[in-house]
Design a protein around this motif. Structure first.
Motif, PDB file in Angstrom:
ATOM      1  N   LEU A  61       0.831  -1.207   0.000  1.00 34.25           N
ATOM      2  CA  LEU A  61       0.000   0.000   0.000  1.00 34.25           C
ATOM      3  C   LEU A  61       0.868   1.260   0.000  1.00 34.25           C
ATOM      4  CD1 LEU A  61      -2.798  -1.031   2.536  1.00 34.25           C
ATOM      5  CD2 LEU A  61      -2.680  -1.397   0.066  1.00 34.25           C
ATOM      6  N   GLU A  62       1.978   1.221   0.726  1.00 40.59           N
ATOM      7  CA  GLU A  62       2.875   2.373   0.752  1.00 40.59           C
ATOM      8  C   GLU A  62       3.475   2.614  -0.635  1.00 40.59           C
ATOM      9  OE1 GLU A  62       5.787   1.811   3.757  1.00 40.59           O
ATOM     10  OE2 GLU A  62       4.315   1.493   5.375  1.00 40.59           O
ATOM     11  N   THR A  63       3.824   1.517  -1.304  1.00 37.82           N
ATOM     12  CA  THR A  63       4.387   1.644  -2.656  1.00 37.82           C
ATOM     13  C   THR A  63       3.364   2.243  -3.610  1.00 37.82           C
ATOM     14  OG1 THR A  63       5.818  -0.269  -2.293  1.00 37.82           O
ATOM     15  CG2 THR A  63       5.420   0.370  -4.575  1.00 37.82           C
ATOM     16  N   LEU A 111       0.798   4.053  -2.894  1.00 34.46           N
ATOM     17  CA  LEU A 111       0.517   5.444  -2.536  1.00 34.46           C
ATOM     18  C   LEU A 111       1.646   6.351  -3.019  1.00 34.46           C
ATOM     19  CD1 LEU A 111      -1.676   7.044  -1.041  1.00 34.46           C
ATOM     20  CD2 LEU A 111      -0.287   6.833   1.045  1.00 34.46           C
ATOM     21  N   ARG A 112       2.866   5.884  -2.851  1.00 30.58           N
ATOM     22  CA  ARG A 112       4.019   6.682  -3.268  1.00 30.58           C
ATOM     23  C   ARG A 112       4.053   6.868  -4.780  1.00 30.58           C
ATOM     24  NH1 ARG A 112       7.359   3.739  -1.035  1.00 30.58           N
ATOM     25  NH2 ARG A 112       8.101   2.506  -2.803  1.00 30.58           N
ATOM     26  N   GLU A 113       3.591   5.861  -5.519  1.00 35.63           N
ATOM     27  CA  GLU A 113       3.645   5.913  -6.980  1.00 35.63           C
ATOM     28  C   GLU A 113       2.373   6.485  -7.606  1.00 35.63           C
ATOM     29  OE1 GLU A 113       4.471   1.935  -8.155  1.00 35.63           O
ATOM     30  OE2 GLU A 113       6.571   1.998  -7.498  1.00 35.63           O
ATOM     31  N   ASN A 114       1.418   6.871  -6.782  1.00 38.11           N
ATOM     32  CA  ASN A 114       0.170   7.404  -7.330  1.00 38.11           C
ATOM     33  C   ASN A 114       0.433   8.687  -8.117  1.00 38.11           C
ATOM     34  OD1 ASN A 114      -2.368   9.354  -6.908  1.00 38.11           O
ATOM     35  ND2 ASN A 114      -3.072   7.239  -6.967  1.00 38.11           N
ATOM     36  N   VAL A 115      -0.037   8.715  -9.349  1.00 38.83           N
ATOM     37  CA  VAL A 115       0.258   9.846 -10.239  1.00 38.83           C
ATOM     38  C   VAL A 115      -0.333  11.147  -9.718  1.00 38.83           C
ATOM     39  CG1 VAL A 115      -0.137  10.771 -12.549  1.00 38.83           C
ATOM     40  CG2 VAL A 115       0.474   8.365 -12.273  1.00 38.83           C
ATOM     41  N   ASP A 116      -1.568  11.114  -9.253  1.00 41.97           N
ATOM     42  CA  ASP A 116      -2.223  12.343  -8.790  1.00 41.97           C
ATOM     43  C   ASP A 116      -1.512  12.904  -7.559  1.00 41.97           C
ATOM     44  OD1 ASP A 116      -4.165  12.003 -10.800  1.00 41.97           O
ATOM     45  OD2 ASP A 116      -5.302  10.649  -9.518  1.00 41.97           O
ATOM     46  N   LEU A 117      -1.134  12.004  -6.667  1.00 44.68           N
ATOM     47  CA  LEU A 117      -0.436  12.443  -5.460  1.00 44.68           C
ATOM     48  C   LEU A 117       0.950  12.983  -5.815  1.00 44.68           C
ATOM     49  CD1 LEU A 117      -1.001  12.519  -2.406  1.00 44.68           C
ATOM     50  CD2 LEU A 117       0.220  10.346  -2.211  1.00 44.68           C
ATOM     51  N   LEU A 118       1.620  12.318  -6.738  1.00 41.06           N
ATOM     52  CA  LEU A 118       2.944  12.758  -7.152  1.00 41.06           C
ATOM     53  C   LEU A 118       2.895  14.145  -7.786  1.00 41.06           C
ATOM     54  CD1 LEU A 118       5.954  12.220  -7.566  1.00 41.06           C
ATOM     55  CD2 LEU A 118       5.374  11.049  -9.715  1.00 41.06           C
ATOM     56  N   GLN A 119       1.866  14.412  -8.580  1.00 45.14           N
ATOM     57  CA  GLN A 119       1.742  15.738  -9.206  1.00 45.14           C
ATOM     58  C   GLN A 119       1.618  16.837  -8.155  1.00 45.14           C
ATOM     59  OE1 GLN A 119      -1.564  14.695 -12.024  1.00 45.14           O
ATOM     60  NE2 GLN A 119      -0.307  15.800 -13.498  1.00 45.14           N
ATOM     61  N   LEU A 120       0.813  16.557  -7.116  1.00 50.09           N
ATOM     62  CA  LEU A 120       0.670  17.555  -6.054  1.00 50.09           C
ATOM     63  C   LEU A 120       1.984  17.745  -5.305  1.00 50.09           C
ATOM     64  CD1 LEU A 120      -2.827  17.067  -4.354  1.00 50.09           C
ATOM     65  CD2 LEU A 120      -1.985  19.030  -5.639  1.00 50.09           C
ATOM     66  N   GLY A 169      -5.293   6.733   0.860  1.00 47.69           N
ATOM     67  CA  GLY A 169      -4.913   5.705   1.824  1.00 47.69           C
ATOM     68  C   GLY A 169      -6.111   4.907   2.290  1.00 47.69           C
ATOM     69  N   VAL A 170      -7.220   5.596   2.554  1.00 49.00           N
ATOM     70  CA  VAL A 170      -8.449   4.900   2.972  1.00 49.00           C
ATOM     71  C   VAL A 170      -8.929   3.957   1.873  1.00 49.00           C
ATOM     72  CG1 VAL A 170     -10.898   5.228   3.502  1.00 49.00           C
ATOM     73  CG2 VAL A 170      -9.177   6.684   4.598  1.00 49.00           C
ATOM     74  N   GLY A 171      -8.916   4.438   0.623  1.00 46.03           N
ATOM     75  CA  GLY A 171      -9.355   3.603  -0.486  1.00 46.03           C
ATOM     76  C   GLY A 171      -8.475   2.386  -0.693  1.00 46.03           C
ATOM     77  N   LEU A 172      -7.156   2.558  -0.595  1.00 42.43           N
ATOM     78  CA  LEU A 172      -6.235   1.440  -0.765  1.00 42.43           C
ATOM     79  C   LEU A 172      -6.395   0.412   0.355  1.00 42.43           C
ATOM     80  CD1 LEU A 172      -2.990   3.306  -1.890  1.00 42.43           C
ATOM     81  CD2 LEU A 172      -4.373   1.745  -3.267  1.00 42.43           C
ATOM     82  N   TYR A 176      -7.329  -8.160  -6.812  1.00 41.98           N
ATOM     83  CA  TYR A 176      -5.867  -8.048  -6.762  1.00 41.98           C
ATOM     84  C   TYR A 176      -5.369  -7.051  -7.800  1.00 41.98           C
ATOM     85  CZ  TYR A 176      -1.054  -9.685  -6.134  1.00 41.98           C
ATOM     86  OH  TYR A 176       0.287  -9.766  -5.876  1.00 41.98           O
ATOM     87  N   TYR A 177      -5.795  -7.265  -9.044  1.00 41.12           N
ATOM     88  CA  TYR A 177      -5.322  -6.375 -10.100  1.00 41.12           C
ATOM     89  C   TYR A 177      -5.967  -4.997 -10.015  1.00 41.12           C
ATOM     90  CZ  TYR A 177      -2.364  -9.699 -12.475  1.00 41.12           C
ATOM     91  OH  TYR A 177      -1.331 -10.543 -12.763  1.00 41.12           O
ATOM     92  N   GLY A 178      -7.170  -4.942  -9.477  1.00 43.43           N
ATOM     93  CA  GLY A 178      -7.779  -3.632  -9.241  1.00 43.43           C
ATOM     94  C   GLY A 178      -6.967  -2.819  -8.242  1.00 43.43           C
ATOM     95  N   LEU A 179      -6.417  -3.511  -7.236  1.00 39.43           N
ATOM     96  CA  LEU A 179      -5.557  -2.824  -6.261  1.00 39.43           C
ATOM     97  C   LEU A 179      -4.279  -2.333  -6.938  1.00 39.43           C
ATOM     98  CD1 LEU A 179      -4.825  -2.069  -3.332  1.00 39.43           C
ATOM     99  CD2 LEU A 179      -3.868  -4.365  -3.073  1.00 39.43           C
ATOM    100  N   LEU A 180      -3.669  -3.176  -7.763  1.00 39.98           N
ATOM    101  CA  LEU A 180      -2.429  -2.770  -8.431  1.00 39.98           C
ATOM    102  C   LEU A 180      -2.651  -1.590  -9.388  1.00 39.98           C
ATOM    103  CD1 LEU A 180      -0.770  -6.204  -9.343  1.00 39.98           C
ATOM    104  CD2 LEU A 180      -0.465  -4.791  -7.299  1.00 39.98           C
ATOM    105  N   ALA A 181      -3.861  -1.496  -9.914  1.00 41.05           N
ATOM    106  CA  ALA A 181      -4.162  -0.402 -10.848  1.00 41.05           C
ATOM    107  C   ALA A 181      -4.495   0.902 -10.125  1.00 41.05           C
ATOM    108  CB  ALA A 181      -5.329  -0.795 -11.757  1.00 41.05           C
ATOM    109  N   SER A 182      -4.545   0.851  -8.797  1.00 43.43           N
ATOM    110  CA  SER A 182      -4.877   2.064  -8.010  1.00 43.43           C
ATOM    111  C   SER A 182      -3.606   2.848  -7.722  1.00 43.43           C
ATOM    112  CB  SER A 182      -5.568   1.661  -6.701  1.00 43.43           C
ATOM    113  OG  SER A 182      -6.735   0.916  -6.948  1.00 43.43           O
ATOM    114  N   ARG A 183      -3.005   3.325  -8.756  1.00 46.29           N
ATOM    115  CA  ARG A 183      -1.751   4.062  -8.585  1.00 46.29           C
ATOM    116  C   ARG A 183      -1.777   5.340  -9.408  1.00 46.29           C
ATOM    117  NH1 ARG A 183       2.957   0.614  -9.774  1.00 46.29           N
ATOM    118  NH2 ARG A 183       1.751  -1.135  -9.106  1.00 46.29           N
TER     119      ARG A 183
END
Length: 321
Positions: free
Chosen positions: A182-184, A186-195, A241-244, A314-321
């Motif tokens: 989950l930390e990975t 979250l860290r790699e999330n594009v929207d979060l990274l842009q902010l 984080g809540v969603g993940l 499983y794959y839905g979780l991996l796509a949440s980045r």
């Protein structure tokens, strides 16, 4: 990036095309190809910037940020392409199993009708029972047609993504991932990274301002933007984080459900084997054997659906980045 799943490949018959091979097709999708080209372009831009003797710290930061963001977008595009392929693959596979189940139900209903006709002629069944048996056969045939149309539609959707492809049953499931995934994500999330990058850039620009030469009003406006971005960043990070965590929490029960379905399928296999031995010994009827075979196919479909539910999550979780 290292793949998060290590698949066990089995010896497969000719023409069989398992899920891992299908997922590798994600590299060829337009979205992934475009994201790869963008990353390569950003990498070249950074290389040129680093070679420029007149570069500024600001231009270097912007070039590094652009490459980091392009890499994150590539990973998101690949994960989303794999998730889309997975959905189409599993849908086609389930549709094929539905057709087999519906065809077996037609056999059972047809044999039951013939048995009822014989009983009616012998006085052992009523005309109403005969009518009910006829209706069950009509319903079974209708269900078979619906299943066939569903299979055609699902197969067309799969081939639209992959070309000619025959899906094969999924025998091995990826293990439950560690929670630090989950930390990975979250860290790699594009929207979060842009902010984060926007905040880093504004903070860098604020550090360049000198109150001696810059009006206080401009400095305060920039500081207000930084504060607003910090608030937005905190809110987004909390929401993601809540969603993940919610997605991750689904995996354990779904995996247990798949394991329970596997046990139920093994039990159905044993019941069918016992019924087959009884039939060969003349202790049961052909109709009873067909009904047990139908129950076996139902257990097989339930097992596939349980496994597929875990894979989708499983794959839905991996796509949440």
């Amino acid at each position: 990036m290292k793949r998060l799943i290590v698949w066990t490949l089995l010896l497969l018959p000719a023409l069989a095309q398992p899920l891992p091979e299908a997922l590798r097709k994600g590299l060829e999708t337009p979205g992934v190809a475009n994201a790869r080209l963008d990353r390569e372009g950003r990498a070249r831009d950074l290389a040129r910037t680093l070679e420029d003797p007149l570069r500024t710290p600001l231009s270097e930061l912007q070039a590094r940020q652009a490459l980091e963001l392009a890499e994150a977008r590539l990973q998101r595009a690949l994960a989303q392409a794999e998730n889309e392929i997975l959905a189409a693959y599993l849908q086609a596979l389930e549709a094929s199993l539905q057709v087999g189940l519906a065809a077996k139900a037609v056999q059972v209903a047809d044999l039951a009708l013939r048995a009822t006709e014989i009983r009616v002629r012998g006085g052992g069944a009523t005309p109403l029972e005969l009518l009910e048996a006829q209706n069950r056969l009509l319903e079974a045939r209708s269900n078979l047609e619906v299943a066939r149309r569903g299979e055609e539609s699902a197969q067309a959707s799969l081939e639209n993504l992959l070309g000619p492809w025959r899906p094969e049953g999924v025998a091995e499931l990826p293990p439950l991932p560690q929670e630090d995934l989950l930390e990975t994500l979250l860290r790699e999330n594009v929207d979060l990274l842009q902010l984060k990058q926007s905040l880093e850039l504004l903070s860098f620009q604020r550090g360049l301002l000198d109150e001696t030469f810059t009006p206080r009003r401009e400095i305060e406006a920039l500081e207000e933007q930084i504060q607003a971005l910090e608030t937005s960043l905190d809110n987004l990070e909390r929401s993601l984080g809540v969603g993940l965590r919610a997605r991750y929490a689904q995996l354990g029960p779904l995996l247990q459900g798949a394991q329970a379905a596997a046990e139920a399928y093994r039990a159905a296999q044993e019941r069918y084997a016992a019924e087959e031995r009884r039939f060969r010994a003349g202790l049961t009827s052909q109709l009873a054997l067909l009904q047990q075979e139908l129950a076996l196919l139902q257990a097989q479909l339930a097992l596939a659906q349980a496994r597929h539910a875990y894979l989708r999550a499983y794959y839905g979780l991996l796509a949440s980045r």
